[in-house]
Design a protein around this motif. Structure first.
Motif, PDB file in Angstrom:
ATOM      1  N   LYS A  54     -75.809  14.360  16.449  1.00 58.53           N
ATOM      2  CA  LYS A  54     -74.728  13.919  15.569  1.00 58.53           C
ATOM      3  C   LYS A  54     -75.016  14.283  14.117  1.00 58.53           C
ATOM      4  O   LYS A  54     -76.168  14.329  13.691  1.00 58.53           O
ATOM      5  N   ARG A  55     -73.937  14.528  13.396  1.00 59.17           N
ATOM      6  CA  ARG A  55     -74.006  14.749  11.950  1.00 59.17           C
ATOM      7  C   ARG A  55     -73.437  13.499  11.282  1.00 59.17           C
ATOM      8  O   ARG A  55     -72.228  13.277  11.272  1.00 59.17           O
ATOM      9  N   TYR A  56     -74.301  12.671  10.733  1.00 57.37           N
ATOM     10  CA  TYR A  56     -73.869  11.389  10.184  1.00 57.37           C
ATOM     11  C   TYR A  56     -73.301  11.543   8.774  1.00 57.37           C
ATOM     12  O   TYR A  56     -73.453  12.580   8.123  1.00 57.37           O
ATOM     13  N   THR A  57     -72.646  10.478   8.324  1.00 54.63           N
ATOM     14  CA  THR A  57     -72.070  10.434   6.974  1.00 54.63           C
ATOM     15  C   THR A  57     -73.016   9.708   6.039  1.00 54.63           C
ATOM     16  O   THR A  57     -73.606   8.688   6.412  1.00 54.63           O
ATOM     17  N   VAL A  58     -73.171  10.233   4.814  1.00 54.18           N
ATOM     18  CA  VAL A  58     -73.990   9.582   3.803  1.00 54.18           C
ATOM     19  C   VAL A  58     -73.063   8.996   2.745  1.00 54.18           C
ATOM     20  O   VAL A  58     -72.283   9.733   2.126  1.00 54.18           O
ATOM     21  N   LEU A  59     -73.105   7.688   2.566  1.00 51.94           N
ATOM     22  CA  LEU A  59     -72.358   7.020   1.507  1.00 51.94           C
ATOM     23  C   LEU A  59     -73.309   6.753   0.338  1.00 51.94           C
ATOM     24  O   LEU A  59     -74.483   6.432   0.556  1.00 51.94           O
ATOM     25  N   GLY A  60     -72.795   6.893  -0.865  1.00 50.04           N
ATOM     26  CA  GLY A  60     -73.661   6.705  -2.023  1.00 50.04           C
ATOM     27  C   GLY A  60     -72.968   6.001  -3.166  1.00 50.04           C
ATOM     28  O   GLY A  60     -71.746   6.078  -3.325  1.00 50.04           O
ATOM     29  N   LEU A  61     -73.748   5.288  -3.958  1.00 53.43           N
ATOM     30  CA  LEU A  61     -73.259   4.718  -5.217  1.00 53.43           C
ATOM     31  C   LEU A  61     -74.288   5.012  -6.295  1.00 53.43           C
ATOM     32  O   LEU A  61     -75.489   5.129  -6.025  1.00 53.43           O
ATOM     33  N   ILE A  62     -73.816   5.155  -7.541  1.00 56.42           N
ATOM     34  CA  ILE A  62     -74.711   5.442  -8.656  1.00 56.42           C
ATOM     35  C   ILE A  62     -74.305   4.594  -9.855  1.00 56.42           C
ATOM     36  O   ILE A  62     -73.107   4.411 -10.120  1.00 56.42           O
ATOM     37  N   ASP A  63     -75.273   4.035 -10.519  1.00 58.36           N
ATOM     38  CA  ASP A  63     -75.048   3.330 -11.770  1.00 58.36           C
ATOM     39  C   ASP A  63     -75.075   4.379 -12.885  1.00 58.36           C
ATOM     40  O   ASP A  63     -76.109   5.015 -13.128  1.00 58.36           O
ATOM     41  N   ILE A  64     -73.935   4.605 -13.559  1.00 60.42           N
ATOM     42  CA  ILE A  64     -73.806   5.721 -14.487  1.00 60.42           C
ATOM     43  C   ILE A  64     -74.792   5.612 -15.645  1.00 60.42           C
ATOM     44  O   ILE A  64     -75.409   6.603 -16.050  1.00 60.42           O
ATOM     45  N   ALA A  65     -74.976   4.423 -16.190  1.00 55.90           N
ATOM     46  CA  ALA A  65     -75.808   4.273 -17.384  1.00 55.90           C
ATOM     47  C   ALA A  65     -77.264   4.622 -17.115  1.00 55.90           C
ATOM     48  O   ALA A  65     -77.954   5.160 -17.989  1.00 55.90           O
ATOM     49  N   THR A  66     -77.768   4.311 -15.910  1.00 57.23           N
ATOM     50  CA  THR A  66     -79.187   4.517 -15.624  1.00 57.23           C
ATOM     51  C   THR A  66     -79.445   5.610 -14.591  1.00 57.23           C
ATOM     52  O   THR A  66     -80.592   6.042 -14.436  1.00 57.23           O
ATOM     53  N   ARG A  67     -78.408   6.039 -13.863  1.00 56.74           N
ATOM     54  CA  ARG A  67     -78.484   7.055 -12.814  1.00 56.74           C
ATOM     55  C   ARG A  67     -79.238   6.572 -11.579  1.00 56.74           C
ATOM     56  O   ARG A  67     -79.610   7.390 -10.726  1.00 56.74           O
ATOM     57  N   ARG A  68     -79.469   5.274 -11.458  1.00 55.54           N
ATOM     58  CA  ARG A  68     -80.065   4.772 -10.224  1.00 55.54           C
ATOM     59  C   ARG A  68     -79.053   4.902  -9.088  1.00 55.54           C
ATOM     60  O   ARG A  68     -77.850   4.686  -9.277  1.00 55.54           O
ATOM     61  N   VAL A  69     -79.534   5.248  -7.900  1.00 51.70           N
ATOM     62  CA  VAL A  69     -78.646   5.503  -6.777  1.00 51.70           C
ATOM     63  C   VAL A  69     -79.070   4.696  -5.562  1.00 51.70           C
ATOM     64  O   VAL A  69     -80.218   4.254  -5.447  1.00 51.70           O
ATOM     65  N   ILE A  70     -78.114   4.523  -4.648  1.00 49.64           N
ATOM     66  CA  ILE A  70     -78.366   3.947  -3.336  1.00 49.64           C
ATOM     67  C   ILE A  70     -77.579   4.783  -2.327  1.00 49.64           C
ATOM     68  O   ILE A  70     -76.386   5.057  -2.538  1.00 49.64           O
ATOM     69  N   PHE A  71     -78.238   5.194  -1.252  1.00 49.89           N
ATOM     70  CA  PHE A  71     -77.583   5.961  -0.194  1.00 49.89           C
ATOM     71  C   PHE A  71     -77.699   5.203   1.119  1.00 49.89           C
ATOM     72  O   PHE A  71     -78.726   4.587   1.400  1.00 49.89           O
TER      73      PHE A  71
END
Length: 701
Positions: free
Chosen positions: A272-289
């Motif tokens: 399977k080819r899974y989906t990656v969802l992501g969010l980023i805090d613009i001010a610090t560029r910290r991310v969560i996937f």
């Protein structure tokens, strides 16, 4: 100037569904109305469709237009853009000169105006000495061009001395059609275009070389347009200007988050080819996937949960108009948590540049190094497959020679998942959980500790720690789970019925006082339980349970139902297409068959007393009618013979009869009896009875 949906429904006099459809692709922003707690969508006047703007003008709402000058009266075309800078300057000077002349004091003559105004204005030095005749010629051309609604500046472009290299053997009509073909496909095949145009224009179509030269010149003269036709994304990367930095709007951590999703460039060991969802805090560029089966509202809620637990509650979330982000579920969560939603137009990746860039960094920095990497695009995927497939061929030859059973089995497993996975070493690929762990490790130890140019050489973690003010968060993780669940209003039935929802029956003894009443329920991912609240006071009542469903995933059930609905739609479509297909019918098949062997029948006349009598009377009747026909002077002008002459008929308009039966049937049908008919009836009662039966059957039919 902004309007709510309710205001637009009243002003535009349209229904709510029609407005929703019309504003489907219009950007909006959620804001609270004064005196209300719920946020509603607001639309700017300049963002509304043109037809809505025109309707709003009738109510006095009108966009402020900038003062128009000669340069805004028409769009420049190839004629202006290909002119030399000097010719462009002269054309603009002529246009401005005429506009100034038309605004002059009418008491001043043309010659006086040229002497007192035009010659003293250095803007018109490029025009040299201007005579009154030139002035009046330019004035006439200006007025004629304006009346036709054409470009006022381009009418003054001097076309003499144009570069002969721009000439082509194609007519203007052929050039327009060729350009349309260039724009229709990302990679125009000139030979195919030339073949089609030859069939359309015939002998007037120039040679293939002429068309090919025209294409090369057009592509060189229109680099942006040709690039955009080939790939809008390539145009965006190469030509789209950057007006300031989007990061300037984020002043501190959790001020703005960006959400998005993309398919992973990795095939896992289950194929399977899974989906990656992501969010980023613009001010610090910290991310969560997060690695998810699909991009659904449940998956987005889980990503938001991770973000809140790790970063805190954001003030504003930037999302696109995908249904998983704009669902009532996600919007309700944001409303309950006091999060503003900023919705970008469709296909506007530049409106979420930071999460887009983070996905690119993840793909290049991590995915390329993993087993199961399939490339970032089709070209790279084909290259990888070709390289791996060649390696498999060498391996297969070696295995064939060695005849090692275990190696043959290992090799066969490489090909067992999907055709699109050919060449991927799936026996070394990661599982879904292993991929998630790899991403988490890469974010924690590499991405967050790496210096970013957009952060002025600082790392995301360093920038995050530089903000000292506390972040807003949820104290109880279980409360967060409730907020992320979906809410429904349900009726409470008796104990054997309980609360029915999505095929389940939930019960708790605390619900006994609420039997027959409405309650509010909140669902979690566990299908075996719902949290029940009083519908009026929103006080917690209990956790109702369906013991048969405890431990089952609500999202998994939703996905299964969705797949089944999709399967039903596909089957229904297959049946409909089969019914609509123009397949041959049984009648078509029968008509296409040869007649086959024909029946050979030799007929002989059977003689009986009755048949002999009928034959004798028929011949006598024909002779009598023939005699009467010769004496008749009546004609039937409706029925004519092959020469176009009206046919002679018996007296009274009767036709000639071949048999006595035909005579009786005609008389009965037209109720036209005479003495001779009565005598024939008395003389031939059997024949009359036969004729009467024929007449009666025809009448019934």
């Amino acid at each position: 100037m902004e309007f709510t949906e309710k205001e637009l429904v009243d002003l535009l006099e349209v229904s709510q569904p029609a407005l929703f459809k019309g504003l489907k692709h219009t950007p909006s922003k959620l804001r609270k109305l004064e005196g209300a707690s719920k946020k509603v969508k607001h639309y700017k006047l300049e963002d509304l469709p043109e037809r809505y703007q025109k309707k709003l003008e009738r109510h006095g709402y009108k966009l402020e237009k900038k003062e128009e000058t000669h340069s805004s009266q028409a769009k420049f075309t190839q004629k202006y853009l290909l002119a030399t800078p000097l010719k462009q300057e002269i054309a603009k000077a002529k246009c401005k000169l005429i506009e100034m002349y038309m605004k002059r004091d009418n008491s001043m003559s043309a010659g006086m105006w040229l002497d007192e105004v035009a010659y003293k204005n250095i803007e018109f030095d490029v025009l040299g000495m201007i005579s009154q005749k030139q002035l009046f010629d330019w004035l006439k051309k200006y007025k004629e061009t304006k009346a036709r609604g054409q470009n006022l500046i381009e009418c003054f472009i001097d076309a003499r001395g144009s570069n002969k290299k721009n000439k082509t053997a194609l007519t203007s009509e052929q050039q327009e059609m060729a350009i349309r073909f260039f724009l229709k496909t990302s990679h125009p095949i000139i030979s195919n275009i030339h073949f089609i145009m030859c069939s359309h224009f015939g002998d007037t179509m120039p040679s293939y070389d002429a068309l090919n030269n025209f294409y090369n010149k057009w592509r060189k003269a229109n680099p942006q347009l040709s690039t955009f036709a080939k790939s809008p994304d390539a145009w965006k990367n190469k030509y789209q200007i950057a007006l300031g930095s989007e990061s300037e709007k984020a002043k501190y951590r959790n001020h703005y988050w960006e959400f998005d999703a993309t398919p992973a460039d990795v095939i896992c060991n289950d194929g399977k080819r899974y989906t990656v969802l992501g969010l980023i805090d613009i001010a610090t560029r910290r991310v969560i996937f997060r690695v998810e089966d699909s991009n659904s509202s449940f998956a987005v809620s889980r990503l938001l949960r991770d973000g809140i637990l790790n970063f805190g509650i954001p003030e504003t979330v930037v999302i696109d108009n995908g249904k998983e982000f704009t669902s009532n579920h996600f919007e309700s969560i944001c409303l309950n948590l006091g999060i503003d939603l900023l919705i970008t137009p469709p296909f506007s990746g530049e409106k979420k540049p930071f999460i887009e860039r983070a996905f690119g960094t993840l793909a290049r920095g991590l995915f390329r190094q993993l087993h199961g990497f399939i490339g970032h695009n089709v070209a790279m995927r084909e290259e990888l497959q070709a390289r791996e497939t060649f390696g498999h061929k060498i391996m297969a030859q070696r295995k064939f020679k060695e005849r090692a059973k275990e190696e043959e089995d290992a090799f066969a497993k490489l090909w067992m998942i999907n055709k699109e996975n050919i060449g991927i070493k799936l026996n070394f690929a990661m599982s879904k959980d292993e991929l998630q762990n790899a991403i988490n490790l890469w974010v924690k130890k590499f991405y967050n500790q790496k210096k970013h140019g957009g952060l002025k050489g600082k790392t995301p973690m360093a920038v995050w720690n530089s903000f000292k003010q506390p972040v807003q968060s949820i104290g109880d993780e279980r409360m967060l789970d409730l907020l992320l669940g979906k809410s429904f209003e349900k009726s409470v039935g008796a104990k054997d019925t309980g609360i029915r929802h999505q095929g389940c029956r939930y019960w708790h003894d605390e619900l006994i006082p609420y039997i027959g009443k409405k309650v509010k329920i909140m669902t979690t991912d566990d299908m075996g339980e719902v949290i029940v609240y009083d519908a009026e006071t929103m006080q917690l009542i209990c956790k109702a349970v369906d013991f048969e469903q405890i431990g089952n995933s609500r999202e998994a059930a939703y996905i299964a139902r969705k797949k089944q609905d999709q399967s039903k739609r596909m089957m229904r479509r297959a049946v409909r297409l089969a019914e609509e297909a123009d397949d041959p019918t049984m009648m078509d098949a029968l008509e296409n068959l040869d007649d086959g062997e024909k029946a050979e029948t030799i007929a002989v006349t059977k003689h009986t007393a009755v048949t002999d009598m009928l034959l004798e009377q028929s011949s006598t009747l024909v002779e009598q009618d023939q005699e009467e026909l010769e004496e008749s002077n009546q004609y039937d002008f409706k029925n004519k013979d092959k020469d176009g002459k009206p046919q002679k008929v018996l007296k009274g308009g009767r036709p000639t009869f071949k048999t006595l039966t035909d005579r009786f049937v005609w008389v009965l049908e037209h109720d036209d009896w005479n003495n001779k008919d009565e005598r024939l009836k008395e003389k031939n009662p059997e024949i009359y009875e036969m004729a009467f039966d024929i007449y009666k059957n025809r009448k019934i039919g």
